[in-house]
Design a protein around this motif. Structure first.
Motif, PDB file in Angstrom:
ATOM      1  N   ALA A 182      35.265  50.041  35.770  1.00 42.87           N
ATOM      2  CA  ALA A 182      35.881  51.057  34.908  1.00 42.87           C
ATOM      3  C   ALA A 182      36.907  50.330  34.046  1.00 42.87           C
ATOM      4  N   ALA A 183      36.826  50.541  32.735  1.00 41.68           N
ATOM      5  CA  ALA A 183      37.686  49.775  31.823  1.00 41.68           C
ATOM      6  C   ALA A 183      38.815  50.616  31.250  1.00 41.68           C
ATOM      7  N   GLY A 184      38.774  51.913  31.443  1.00 41.92           N
ATOM      8  CA  GLY A 184      39.853  52.753  30.915  1.00 41.92           C
ATOM      9  C   GLY A 184      39.562  54.219  31.160  1.00 41.92           C
ATOM     10  N   PHE A 185      40.557  55.049  30.834  1.00 36.44           N
ATOM     11  CA  PHE A 185      40.381  56.495  30.958  1.00 36.44           C
ATOM     12  C   PHE A 185      40.942  57.136  29.703  1.00 36.44           C
ATOM     13  N   ASP A 186      40.130  58.001  29.099  1.00 39.92           N
ATOM     14  CA  ASP A 186      40.579  58.710  27.902  1.00 39.92           C
ATOM     15  C   ASP A 186      40.963  60.123  28.322  1.00 39.92           C
TER      16      ASP A 186
ATOM     17  N   LEU B   4      35.892  58.476  31.639  1.00 40.07           N
ATOM     18  CA  LEU B   4      36.099  57.112  32.131  1.00 40.07           C
ATOM     19  C   LEU B   4      35.274  56.186  31.273  1.00 40.07           C
ATOM     20  N   LYS B   5      35.929  55.153  30.758  1.00 42.40           N
ATOM     21  CA  LYS B   5      35.174  54.188  29.954  1.00 42.40           C
ATOM     22  C   LYS B   5      34.692  53.077  30.880  1.00 42.40           C
ATOM     23  N   LEU B   6      33.424  52.737  30.780  1.00 46.61           N
ATOM     24  CA  LEU B   6      32.873  51.675  31.614  1.00 46.61           C
ATOM     25  C   LEU B   6      32.810  50.367  30.835  1.00 46.61           C
ATOM     26  N   ALA B   7      32.775  49.259  31.579  1.00 43.20           N
ATOM     27  CA  ALA B   7      32.811  47.940  30.937  1.00 43.20           C
ATOM     28  C   ALA B   7      31.615  47.710  30.016  1.00 43.20           C
ATOM     29  N   ASP B   8      30.495  48.391  30.279  1.00 38.85           N
ATOM     30  CA  ASP B   8      29.315  48.178  29.428  1.00 38.85           C
ATOM     31  C   ASP B   8      29.288  49.105  28.215  1.00 38.85           C
ATOM     32  N   GLY B   9      30.397  49.824  27.969  1.00 39.88           N
ATOM     33  CA  GLY B   9      30.489  50.668  26.782  1.00 39.88           C
ATOM     34  C   GLY B   9      30.129  52.127  27.033  1.00 39.88           C
ATOM     35  N   ARG B  10      29.491  52.387  28.175  1.00 42.87           N
ATOM     36  CA  ARG B  10      29.156  53.787  28.471  1.00 42.87           C
ATOM     37  C   ARG B  10      30.408  54.522  28.921  1.00 42.87           C
ATOM     38  N   SER B  11      30.315  55.840  29.013  1.00 44.70           N
ATOM     39  CA  SER B  11      31.449  56.574  29.580  1.00 44.70           C
ATOM     40  C   SER B  11      30.935  57.678  30.494  1.00 44.70           C
ATOM     41  N   VAL B  12      31.794  58.092  31.389  1.00 48.62           N
ATOM     42  CA  VAL B  12      31.462  59.159  32.335  1.00 48.62           C
ATOM     43  C   VAL B  12      32.541  60.227  32.191  1.00 48.62           C
ATOM     44  N   ARG B  13      32.149  61.411  31.739  1.00 49.39           N
ATOM     45  CA  ARG B  13      33.128  62.506  31.648  1.00 49.39           C
ATOM     46  C   ARG B  13      33.320  63.085  33.042  1.00 49.39           C
ATOM     47  N   ALA B  14      34.575  63.352  33.387  1.00 51.90           N
ATOM     48  CA  ALA B  14      34.833  63.842  34.745  1.00 51.90           C
ATOM     49  C   ALA B  14      36.003  64.827  34.723  1.00 51.90           C
TER      50      ALA B  14
ATOM     51  N   CYS C  46      45.077  46.816  41.576  1.00 54.73           N
ATOM     52  CA  CYS C  46      44.150  46.741  40.433  1.00 54.73           C
ATOM     53  C   CYS C  46      44.313  48.000  39.584  1.00 54.73           C
ATOM     54  N   VAL C  47      45.275  47.994  38.716  1.00 54.56           N
ATOM     55  CA  VAL C  47      45.547  49.197  37.918  1.00 54.56           C
ATOM     56  C   VAL C  47      45.643  48.905  36.422  1.00 54.56           C
ATOM     57  N   GLU C  48      45.422  47.650  36.021  1.00 55.48           N
ATOM     58  CA  GLU C  48      45.543  47.312  34.590  1.00 55.48           C
ATOM     59  C   GLU C  48      44.617  48.178  33.741  1.00 55.48           C
ATOM     60  N   TRP C  49      43.477  48.545  34.318  1.00 55.75           N
ATOM     61  CA  TRP C  49      42.492  49.321  33.546  1.00 55.75           C
ATOM     62  C   TRP C  49      43.032  50.695  33.143  1.00 55.75           C
ATOM     63  N   LEU C  50      44.140  51.101  33.746  1.00 56.68           N
ATOM     64  CA  LEU C  50      44.719  52.413  33.427  1.00 56.68           C
ATOM     65  C   LEU C  50      45.840  52.318  32.383  1.00 56.68           C
ATOM     66  N   ASP C  51      46.152  51.102  31.968  1.00 53.89           N
ATOM     67  CA  ASP C  51      47.242  50.916  30.989  1.00 53.89           C
ATOM     68  C   ASP C  51      47.038  51.808  29.774  1.00 53.89           C
ATOM     69  N   GLY C  52      48.081  52.521  29.405  1.00 54.95           N
ATOM     70  CA  GLY C  52      48.057  53.272  28.153  1.00 54.95           C
ATOM     71  C   GLY C  52      47.357  54.623  28.222  1.00 54.95           C
ATOM     72  N   CYS C  53      46.889  55.031  29.401  1.00 55.55           N
ATOM     73  CA  CYS C  53      46.168  56.317  29.450  1.00 55.55           C
ATOM     74  C   CYS C  53      47.070  57.457  29.922  1.00 55.55           C
ATOM     75  N   GLY C  54      48.336  57.174  30.142  1.00 59.08           N
ATOM     76  CA  GLY C  54      49.255  58.244  30.530  1.00 59.08           C
ATOM     77  C   GLY C  54      49.530  58.306  32.017  1.00 59.08           C
ATOM     78  N   VAL C  55      48.765  57.570  32.798  1.00 54.37           N
ATOM     79  CA  VAL C  55      49.030  57.538  34.244  1.00 54.37           C
ATOM     80  C   VAL C  55      50.237  56.623  34.471  1.00 54.37           C
ATOM     81  N   VAL C  56      51.268  57.146  35.123  1.00 58.97           N
ATOM     82  CA  VAL C  56      52.471  56.331  35.349  1.00 58.97           C
ATOM     83  C   VAL C  56      52.166  55.283  36.427  1.00 58.97           C
ATOM     84  N   LEU C  57      52.467  54.029  36.054  1.00 57.80           N
ATOM     85  CA  LEU C  57      52.237  52.903  36.966  1.00 57.80           C
ATOM     86  C   LEU C  57      53.576  52.286  37.330  1.00 57.80           C
ATOM     87  N   ASP C  58      53.770  52.030  38.596  1.00 60.57           N
ATOM     88  CA  ASP C  58      55.001  51.370  39.042  1.00 60.57           C
ATOM     89  C   ASP C  58      54.673  50.767  40.414  1.00 60.57           C
TER      90      ASP C  58
END
Ligand SMILES: Cc1cc2nc3c(=O)[nH]c(=O)nc-3n(C[C@H](O)[C@H](O)[C@H](O)COP(=O)(O)OP(=O)(O)OC[C@H]3O[C@@H](n4cnc5c(N)ncnc54)[C@H](O)[C@@H]3O)c2cc1C
Length: 387
Positions: free
Chosen positions: A78-82, A88-98, A239-251
């Motif tokens: 998983a490469a990101g979340f919109d 969910l954006k996948l590394a191969d360019g596909r996405s999964v709406r959830a 392993c949370v870098e993939w969530l950077d910038g999507c609004g999920v608070v990371l600490d």
């Protein structure tokens, strides 16, 4: 909810998928994992599997014939979340709406600078890591373990059992001082000396030497430890870098409430990547133990399916075990903040004892060495009291 995606196909992710079905969710369930393997158990990787006593089939976490009616996307990161599209954006360019997402991406082992790319230098987190390390240990010779924490100590113990010449290097004055406190950390780490494994404490590692393959570990005090194989056991990062910038608070991982909910609605986090709020202590804690990854998904899934209406129970004290040199070490609770620790049963010199940590007279943690029955009693007592 029509679609729930679980990101991370290991213990916490599988436990969440099971909880979803157990709690009546009958919609689409997608499990996304970047490793190519079906969920497997990590604790044996440093113990029985590394020793060659069990094989890969024995690591399976799923039971025979278990079918969660899930779509498994393995070998897929998983490469990101919109949050706008809830996709969910996948590394191969596909996405999964959830509609709902369970974040269970765990942690990854830290490597020393310069360690990557030098043959014979290992970290141990995954099955692939364990396969590679097992092959090197089978060659025998000299093993240097950098880091005297639980994984480092277990690898040292297993390698000793395989007949290697083992040295453990620990930068702190005592190994395991973080989880166990200095006194008990010192007691537990005497197991190395009992078995002729050298333990060098209070000295940092300056670097590794070797051209294609590692040849030695260079210490900050000038010493040089010849090595055929090196294991770097200096902790893990979530392993949370993939969530950077999507609004999920990371600490220090994904920051969660006491029920696993994150700052984004419909997203919960569980396991080693999640830092849950502990309402008793009033702090967030990220716990990297098997039992938490196995048990907490129930509460997170209840929160996800109820939109936060489910009431989470009082958190149980964290628990972990470690097997070293044939000795079972068990610990529950939090040693930080304890103002005393007393041996209640047995003797440290016999490598069989139970110690209780107290704050202002109240038990806050318990440590057992080869005392499983007594430990279980104390652990239950600890769970029953709000500590
Ligand atoms: C060698 C070893 C020995 C251990 N021994 C003990 C022990 O004796 N006692 C104990 O209590 N605990 C032990 N543990 C800790 C225990 O195994 C962990 O707490 C547990 O595995 C955590 O489960 P998890 O599912 O949260 O994370 P993990 O098991 O780390 O799984 C996370 C999964 O998510 C995947 N992932 C990461 N990022 C992405 C992404 N962007 N997209 C898709 N997938 C992703 C990872 O590759 C991984 O497969 C040990 C751990 C190790 C490594």
């Amino acid at each position: 909810m029509r679609t729930v995606a679980v990101v991370g196909a290991s213990l916490a992710g599988l436990s969440a998928a099971r909880s979803l079905r157990k709690q009546g969710y009958d919609g689409r369930l997608v499990v996304i994992g970047d490793e190519p393997h079906r969920p497997y158990d990590r604790p044996p990787l440093s113990k029985e599997f590394l020793a060659g006593a069990i094989g890969e089939a024995d690591l399976a976490l799923e039971t025979d014939g278990e079918d969660l009616q899930a779509e498994w996307l393995l070998g897929m990161r998983a490469a990101g979340f919109d949050p706008g599209d809830r996709a969910l954006k996948l590394a191969d360019g596909r996405s999964v709406r959830a509609d709902g997402v369970v974040i269970a991406t765990g942690a990854t082992a830290r490597m020393l600078p310069g360690g990557d790319g030098l043959a014979g230098v290992h970290t141990l987190r995954t099955l692939d890591d364990a396969r590679a390390l097992r092959a090197d240990l089978a060659e025998g010779g000299r093993l240097v373990v950098i880091g005297g924490g639980f994984i480092g100590a277990e690898v040292a113990s297993t390698a000793y059992g395989l007949g290697l010449d083992v040295t453990v290097v620990e930068a702190a004055p005592t190994p395991l001082a973080g989880p166990l406190g200095e006194l008990m950390g010192g007691v537990v780490s005497t197991l190395h000396a009992d078995h002729g494994v050298r333990l060098l404490c209070g000295v940092g590692v300056k670097g590794l030497s070797g051209t294609a393959r590692v040849e030695a570990v260079l210490l900050e005090d000038g010493r040089c430890l010849p090595a055929d194989t090196v294991v770097v056991g200096v902790g893990a990062r979530p392993c949370v870098e993939w969530l950077d910038g999507c609004g999920v608070v990371l600490d220090n991982g994904v920051k969660c409430g006491a029920d696993g909910r994150t700052s984004v609605s419909g997203l919960v986090a569980v396991g080693d990547c999640a830092s849950w709020y502990d309402p008793v202590a009033g702090v967030h804690r990220r716990v990297e133990h098997w039992t938490g990854a196995r048990e907490r998904p129930d509460a997170a899934v209840a929160a996800l399916l109820s939109g936060g209406a489910a009431t989470p129970g009082v958190p149980k004290p964290p628990y972990f075990w470690s097997d070293q040199y044939g000795v079972r070490i068990q610990f529950a609770g939090h040693s930080a903040g304890a103002d005393s620790v007393t041996v209640e049963e047995g003797l440290p010199d016999d490598r069989s004892f139970l110690a209780v940590y107290r704050r202002s007279g109240h038990p806050v943690a318990v440590l057992g060495m080869n005392q499983p029955r007594l430990f279980t009693r104390w652990r239950k007592q600890l769970s029953a009291s709000t500590f």
